[in-house]
Design a protein around this motif. Structure first.
Motif, PDB file in Angstrom:
ATOM      1  N   PHE A 218       0.167   3.016  -6.150  1.00 44.44           N
ATOM      2  CA  PHE A 218      -0.848   3.835  -5.781  1.00 44.44           C
ATOM      3  C   PHE A 218      -2.013   3.439  -6.735  1.00 44.44           C
ATOM      4  CE2 PHE A 218       1.332   5.287  -9.858  1.00 44.44           C
ATOM      5  CZ  PHE A 218       0.340   5.787 -10.664  1.00 44.44           C
ATOM      6  N   ARG A 248      -1.233   5.353  -2.115  1.00 45.72           N
ATOM      7  CA  ARG A 248      -1.629   6.778  -2.305  1.00 45.72           C
ATOM      8  C   ARG A 248      -2.952   6.690  -3.380  1.00 45.72           C
ATOM      9  NH1 ARG A 248       1.481  10.471  -0.236  1.00 45.72           N
ATOM     10  NH2 ARG A 248       0.249  12.065  -1.563  1.00 45.72           N
ATOM     11  N   VAL A 250      -4.214   8.752  -6.606  1.00 45.70           N
ATOM     12  CA  VAL A 250      -4.069   9.994  -7.546  1.00 45.70           C
ATOM     13  C   VAL A 250      -5.440   9.915  -8.397  1.00 45.70           C
ATOM     14  CG1 VAL A 250      -2.785  10.612  -9.578  1.00 45.70           C
ATOM     15  CG2 VAL A 250      -1.690   9.503  -7.675  1.00 45.70           C
ATOM     16  N   SER A 270     -11.493  14.242   1.903  1.00 41.47           N
ATOM     17  CA  SER A 270     -10.332  13.780   2.317  1.00 41.47           C
ATOM     18  C   SER A 270      -9.808  14.068   3.673  1.00 41.47           C
ATOM     19  CB  SER A 270      -9.295  13.852   1.223  1.00 41.47           C
ATOM     20  OG  SER A 270      -9.042  15.211   0.755  1.00 41.47           O
ATOM     21  N   HIS A 277      -3.340  13.625   3.220  1.00 45.39           N
ATOM     22  CA  HIS A 277      -2.070  13.567   2.702  1.00 45.39           C
ATOM     23  C   HIS A 277      -1.629  12.275   1.817  1.00 45.39           C
ATOM     24  CE1 HIS A 277      -2.767  10.398   5.961  1.00 45.39           C
ATOM     25  NE2 HIS A 277      -1.685   9.907   5.817  1.00 45.39           N
ATOM     26  N   CYS A 278      -2.724  11.435   1.631  1.00 48.60           N
ATOM     27  CA  CYS A 278      -2.641  10.277   0.473  1.00 48.60           C
ATOM     28  C   CYS A 278      -3.342  10.475  -0.706  1.00 48.60           C
ATOM     29  CB  CYS A 278      -3.017   8.921   1.477  1.00 48.60           C
ATOM     30  SG  CYS A 278      -2.301   8.353   2.591  1.00 48.60           S
ATOM     31  N   ASP A 280      -3.721  12.782  -4.150  1.00 51.71           N
ATOM     32  CA  ASP A 280      -3.060  13.772  -4.967  1.00 51.71           C
ATOM     33  C   ASP A 280      -4.095  14.258  -6.190  1.00 51.71           C
ATOM     34  OD1 ASP A 280      -0.655  13.704  -3.637  1.00 51.71           O
ATOM     35  OD2 ASP A 280      -0.006  12.011  -4.690  1.00 51.71           O
TER      36      ASP A 280
END
Length: 399
Positions: A218, A248, A250, A270, A277-278, A280
């Motif tokens: 990530f 992902r 973050v 996004s 969905h990727c 956070d």
């Protein structure tokens, strides 16, 4: 040798605030780490800031035991930086009532405006650290960002010409201060920040099992959310990576006051790019949580438009996490290209995606960069920063 009585002044943000919240960031980390390291060297140090909660104690301590004083000035709640200049005089008045310090070391220009007159009246030494140079920010600002006001530029010019010394984090910052503000070169000193290697270090278990490629990759963006940080480029970079390879992302931090719209724009972006969905958004992190995130991350992305010095880049390096960053004035120093990360001259998301892909698809290169980054980060210690700073204090105070 006489014990120096030192105050580190941080008017606009509490040294105890969690980095990544409000206006708290690298400056907050810097003043606490410097204060604790100076104390370890025998100086008598206190941190001074504005009181923003009338129910909180007027005196507290850093985790390392350094006294923090909260001076009443203005309303007892957080105030945006743009609204703080009228409060400077009240903070100055409260500061002048405290027992005399040998050295007043101001962090950020608002602190200097309050502390310099007090130092002058009390025949104390005034040292200035700007942390961000307004004139340099205007050159490197985001396309739609407002320019720093003339009042700030004039204040910074006054502070660096009338203080006993100014501390810059890099040669680039020093050159900008001398060039833009006509500061005397012999009064502007480069002292690089350090990193807490007891907190920021590689994951020993993962290092023993072939590096960061052993867990789900990530990407990480860590810090305050504002247009200056360029996190929209990080999201566009993610979207430019093929879905089959896409990690992902973050984003750890909260919006600075006034940047709440930018945070919402990032969420919308996004969604528009099909990568929500990727992504956070995990909010602000404690120092311990930030250290854990940096240890686990595959890469730290720093797409800032401007940075005087990327302290988080050093923390990532010490954690064994390579950095992919813009080649801004500060990042070109805090990131060693090819050693602790990759510096990019472009803000094209495709270029960024290519750089990220190259590392994700080459575990051996990623492991090598992780190892050399950890060595690079470990060379930067707060004790060295404090030793150089204390020597400057003593020279200016002639003790």
């Amino acid at each position: 040798m006489n014990v120096l009585r030192v105050a580190l002044v941080s008017l606009h943000t509490s040294p105890l605030a969690v980095p990544g919240t409000g206006d708290a960031g690298g400056l907050n980390v810097y003043v606490v780490a410097l204060a604790e390291a100076l104390t370890d060297l025998g100086a008598e140090v206190e941190l001074l800031t504005r009181r923003t909660d009338d129910e909180a104690p007027a005196v507290s301590q850093t985790p390392g035991g350094v006294t923090v004083r909260f001076l009443p000035a203005g309303p007892p709640h957080p105030v945006p930086k743009e609204e703080l200049p009228p409060i400077v005089g009240r903070f100055q008045s409260e500061l002048s009532e405290l027992p005399r310090y040998d050295v007043l070391h101001s962090h950020y220009w608002l602190s200097g405006l309050a502390a310099l007159p007090v130092a002058t009246m009390q025949h104390a030494v005034h040292i200035q650290s700007l942390h961000t140079v307004g004139a340099l920010k205007n050159v490197e600002r985001a396309p739609d960002a407002l320019a720093e006001p003339e009042a700030r530029l004039n204040a910074e010019r006054l502070l660096v010409t009338r203080s006993a010394a100014t501390i810059a984090s890099t040669e680039v910052e020093r050159a900008a201060i001398v060039r833009e503000y006509a500061a005397r070169p012999d009064r502007v000193h480069v002292i690089a920040p350090g990193v807490d290697t007891a907190l920021f270090h590689p994951d020993a278990r993962r290092a023993a099992s072939a590096g960061k490629g052993t867990s789900e990759p990530f990407l990480l963006c860590l810090g305050r959310i504002q247009p200056l940080k360029g996190y929209d480029l990080a999201i566009r970079t993610l979207a430019a990576i093929a879905p089959a390879l896409r990690p992902r992302l973050v984003i750890a931090g909260t919006a600075t006051p006034g940047a709440e719209v930018y945070l919402e724009e990032l969420r919308v972006l996004s969604l528009q790019l099909g990568v929500a969905h990727c992504v956070d958004f995990v909010g602000a992190q404690t120092r311990e949580q930030a250290a854990e995130l940096l240890r686990r991350a595959t890469l730290l992305l720093l797409p800032s438009h401007s940075e005087t010095f990327g302290l988080v880049a050093l923390e990532a390096a010490a954690s064994g996490t390579p950095v992919v960053s813009t080649r801004t004035s500060g990042m070109a120093v805090s990131v060693s290209d090819g050693l602790s990360g990759v510096l990019l001259d472009s803000r094209d998301p495709v270029v960024w995606a290519s750089a990220v892909n190259r590392l994700l698809l080459n575990p051996a290169e990623l492991a090598r960069l992780s190892t050399t980054a950890a060595r690079y980060g470990a060379r930067h210690r707060w004790r060295s920063t404090a030793e150089a700073t204390l020597a400057l204090y003593r020279k200016a105070a002639s003790v």
